[in-house]
Motif scaffolding. Structure first.
Motif, PDB file in Angstrom:
ATOM      1  N   ILE A 206       0.909  -0.109  -2.687  1.00 47.59           N
ATOM      2  CA  ILE A 206       1.393  -1.381  -2.133  1.00 47.59           C
ATOM      3  C   ILE A 206       0.705  -1.658  -0.796  1.00 47.59           C
ATOM      4  O   ILE A 206       0.514  -0.760   0.024  1.00 47.59           O
ATOM      5  N   ILE A 207       0.319  -2.905  -0.598  1.00 47.98           N
ATOM      6  CA  ILE A 207      -0.225  -3.374   0.674  1.00 47.98           C
ATOM      7  C   ILE A 207       0.754  -4.395   1.251  1.00 47.98           C
ATOM      8  O   ILE A 207       1.264  -5.264   0.519  1.00 47.98           O
TER       9      ILE A 207
ATOM     10  N   THR B 110       2.110  -6.842  -1.834  1.00 53.26           N
ATOM     11  CA  THR B 110       1.496  -7.022  -3.139  1.00 53.26           C
ATOM     12  C   THR B 110       1.049  -5.668  -3.680  1.00 53.26           C
ATOM     13  O   THR B 110       0.834  -4.721  -2.911  1.00 53.26           O
ATOM     14  N   ASN B 111       0.916  -5.580  -4.975  1.00 51.23           N
ATOM     15  CA  ASN B 111       0.509  -4.336  -5.615  1.00 51.23           C
ATOM     16  C   ASN B 111      -1.011  -4.184  -5.642  1.00 51.23           C
ATOM     17  O   ASN B 111      -1.740  -5.172  -5.789  1.00 51.23           O
ATOM     18  N   ILE B 112      -1.455  -2.951  -5.495  1.00 50.40           N
ATOM     19  CA  ILE B 112      -2.867  -2.620  -5.664  1.00 50.40           C
ATOM     20  C   ILE B 112      -3.063  -2.231  -7.126  1.00 50.40           C
ATOM     21  O   ILE B 112      -2.374  -1.347  -7.646  1.00 50.40           O
ATOM     22  N   VAL B 113      -3.977  -2.901  -7.792  1.00 50.10           N
ATOM     23  CA  VAL B 113      -4.262  -2.613  -9.208  1.00 50.10           C
ATOM     24  C   VAL B 113      -5.763  -2.371  -9.351  1.00 50.10           C
ATOM     25  O   VAL B 113      -6.563  -3.285  -9.145  1.00 50.10           O
TER      26      VAL B 113
ATOM     27  N   VAL C  48      -3.573 -17.665  12.534  1.00 49.48           N
ATOM     28  CA  VAL C  48      -2.609 -16.779  13.202  1.00 49.48           C
ATOM     29  C   VAL C  48      -3.080 -15.329  13.110  1.00 49.48           C
ATOM     30  O   VAL C  48      -3.778 -14.943  12.172  1.00 49.48           O
ATOM     31  N   MET C  49      -2.684 -14.522  14.089  1.00 49.72           N
ATOM     32  CA  MET C  49      -2.933 -13.091  14.042  1.00 49.72           C
ATOM     33  C   MET C  49      -1.964 -12.465  13.044  1.00 49.72           C
ATOM     34  O   MET C  49      -0.785 -12.811  13.006  1.00 49.72           O
ATOM     35  N   ALA C  50      -2.490 -11.559  12.216  1.00 47.70           N
ATOM     36  CA  ALA C  50      -1.666 -10.915  11.193  1.00 47.70           C
ATOM     37  C   ALA C  50      -1.926  -9.415  11.188  1.00 47.70           C
ATOM     38  O   ALA C  50      -2.919  -8.941  11.756  1.00 47.70           O
ATOM     39  N   TYR C  51      -1.032  -8.677  10.536  1.00 44.82           N
ATOM     40  CA  TYR C  51      -1.127  -7.220  10.516  1.00 44.82           C
ATOM     41  C   TYR C  51      -0.987  -6.728   9.077  1.00 44.82           C
ATOM     42  O   TYR C  51      -0.129  -7.192   8.326  1.00 44.82           O
ATOM     43  N   LEU C  52      -1.858  -5.798   8.721  1.00 42.90           N
ATOM     44  CA  LEU C  52      -1.926  -5.274   7.366  1.00 42.90           C
ATOM     45  C   LEU C  52      -1.537  -3.804   7.377  1.00 42.90           C
ATOM     46  O   LEU C  52      -2.005  -3.039   8.227  1.00 42.90           O
ATOM     47  N   MET C  53      -0.693  -3.404   6.428  1.00 41.81           N
ATOM     48  CA  MET C  53      -0.222  -2.022   6.387  1.00 41.81           C
ATOM     49  C   MET C  53      -0.338  -1.449   4.981  1.00 41.81           C
ATOM     50  O   MET C  53       0.030  -2.108   4.007  1.00 41.81           O
ATOM     51  N   GLY C  54      -0.849  -0.230   4.897  1.00 43.64           N
ATOM     52  CA  GLY C  54      -0.883   0.503   3.640  1.00 43.64           C
ATOM     53  C   GLY C  54       0.169   1.594   3.685  1.00 43.64           C
ATOM     54  O   GLY C  54       1.308   1.359   4.071  1.00 43.64           O
ATOM     55  N   ASP C  55      -0.227   2.812   3.323  1.00 45.43           N
ATOM     56  CA  ASP C  55       0.700   3.950   3.394  1.00 45.43           C
ATOM     57  C   ASP C  55       0.738   4.475   4.832  1.00 45.43           C
ATOM     58  O   ASP C  55       0.022   5.413   5.187  1.00 45.43           O
ATOM     59  N   VAL C  56       1.560   3.832   5.659  1.00 41.64           N
ATOM     60  CA  VAL C  56       1.649   4.230   7.066  1.00 41.64           C
ATOM     61  C   VAL C  56       2.680   5.346   7.224  1.00 41.64           C
ATOM     62  O   VAL C  56       3.731   5.332   6.582  1.00 41.64           O
ATOM     63  N   LYS C  57       2.371   6.304   8.092  1.00 40.87           N
ATOM     64  CA  LYS C  57       3.312   7.381   8.392  1.00 40.87           C
ATOM     65  C   LYS C  57       4.333   6.920   9.410  1.00 40.87           C
ATOM     66  O   LYS C  57       5.460   7.402   9.462  1.00 40.87           O
ATOM     67  N   ARG C  58       3.905   5.983  10.276  1.00 41.16           N
ATOM     68  CA  ARG C  58       4.819   5.383  11.252  1.00 41.16           C
ATOM     69  C   ARG C  58       4.348   3.976  11.537  1.00 41.16           C
ATOM     70  O   ARG C  58       3.151   3.672  11.448  1.00 41.16           O
TER      71      ARG C  58
END
Length: 283
Positions: free
Chosen positions: A36-37, A53-56, A70-80
């Motif tokens: 997931i992203i 959204t799902n990663i396929v 706009v400024m945006a932020y993207l997260m994958g498998d974050v530990k924190r």
């Protein structure tokens, strides 16, 4: 009259609808086939948007609407949930078709095409990159000094010992000031040379409160009408008005508070007085 009101309401609704512009991010992440992203950003009206959204097969897609970049932020498998996490990255969204390439564990190096504000953002960051390298050792010392102070506070050590540790951390922090000034110079040079840039307006909206009133006005007035009408432009104008209300020779901000005796005190009650001395303190 009713017809006129209805007509104006319809026109406003149409204008609002037209202001919403679609964007699509077609992404590819190397080193990860599924998962997931998450995408997070704030609309100009203050609405917080959190999408996922799902990663396929290493690919993913986001769709949405914007009234302005706009400024945006993207997260994958974050530990924190931290900007220091290797799977946390930032990007400047803009309406249109966008393409994004990521590497698992290297979100800071994401590559976004189709967004001019993002290109500008990365350009300025590249100019400041050497400064970041120079400050690494100082930041490491600051982290160590700050951790020592926090630990002393947790252990409730004597105030004198805590004060020494606090001062030590402050001394290390002061070493960053020359580097911060160099960063500010790069930012302000970019702002002055790009009056039609949403990214320049984004930068200045965070810096303007720390500028002198004359400088704040100079940078703001140089922007194009389109940028001034943006949420960043409105934020800058509000900060300028705040600066102006607190500048020597300007009209004081009207306020009402209770004094030390619990009595209501209003500055408006002193209109017409030649001198008014106000003493504020904290204890």
């Amino acid at each position: 009259m009713k017809r006129y009101i209805l007509f104006m309401a319809a026109m406003l609704a149409i204008f609002s609808l037209q202001a919403q512009q679609p964007f699509t991010i077609k992404g590819q992440i190397n080193g990860k086939e599924t998962g997931i992203i998450r995408l997070r950003y704030t609309q100009p009206d203050g609405t917080s948007v959190q999408d996922s959204t799902n990663i396929v097969g290493g690919k993913f897609e986001f769709k949405g609407t914007l009234t302005e970049p706009v400024m945006a932020y993207l997260m994958g498998d974050v530990k924190r949930l931290s900007m220091d996490d290797p799977n946390f990255g930032s990007l400047f969204l803009a309406p249109g078709e966008l393409k994004l390439i990521l590497i698992e564990g290297q979100f800071k190096d994401l590559k976004l095409s189709g967004s001019k504000p993002h290109d500008e953002y990365k350009l300025v960051e590249q100019l400041k990159a050497p400064i970041a390298e120079e400050t690494k050792s100082i930041l490491a010392k600051l982290q160590k000094a700050s951790d020592a102070f926090v630990q002393a506070k947790k252990e409730n050590r004597p105030d004198a010992e805590q004060d020494v540790l606090r001062e030590k951390a402050a001394e290390v922090r002061d070493q960053l000031e020359p580097f911060n000034l160099r960063r500010d110079k790069i930012d302000l040079e970019f702002i002055s040379k790009n009056p039609n840039s949403y990214y320049a307006a984004f930068l200045l909206s965070f810096k303007i409160a720390g500028l002198k009133l004359a400088d704040a006005k100079k940078y703001y007035e140089a922007f194009t009408p389109e940028v001034k009408a943006s949420s960043y432009g409105k934020k800058m104008l509000k900060e300028i008005q705040n600066l102006q209300s607190g500048s020597p020779g300007s009209k004081a901000f009207a306020f009402a508070k209770k004094d030390i005796n619990g009595q209501e005190l209003s500055l408006a009650d002193y209109n017409g007085k030649k001198y008014v001395l106000l003493d504020f303190w904290a204890s």
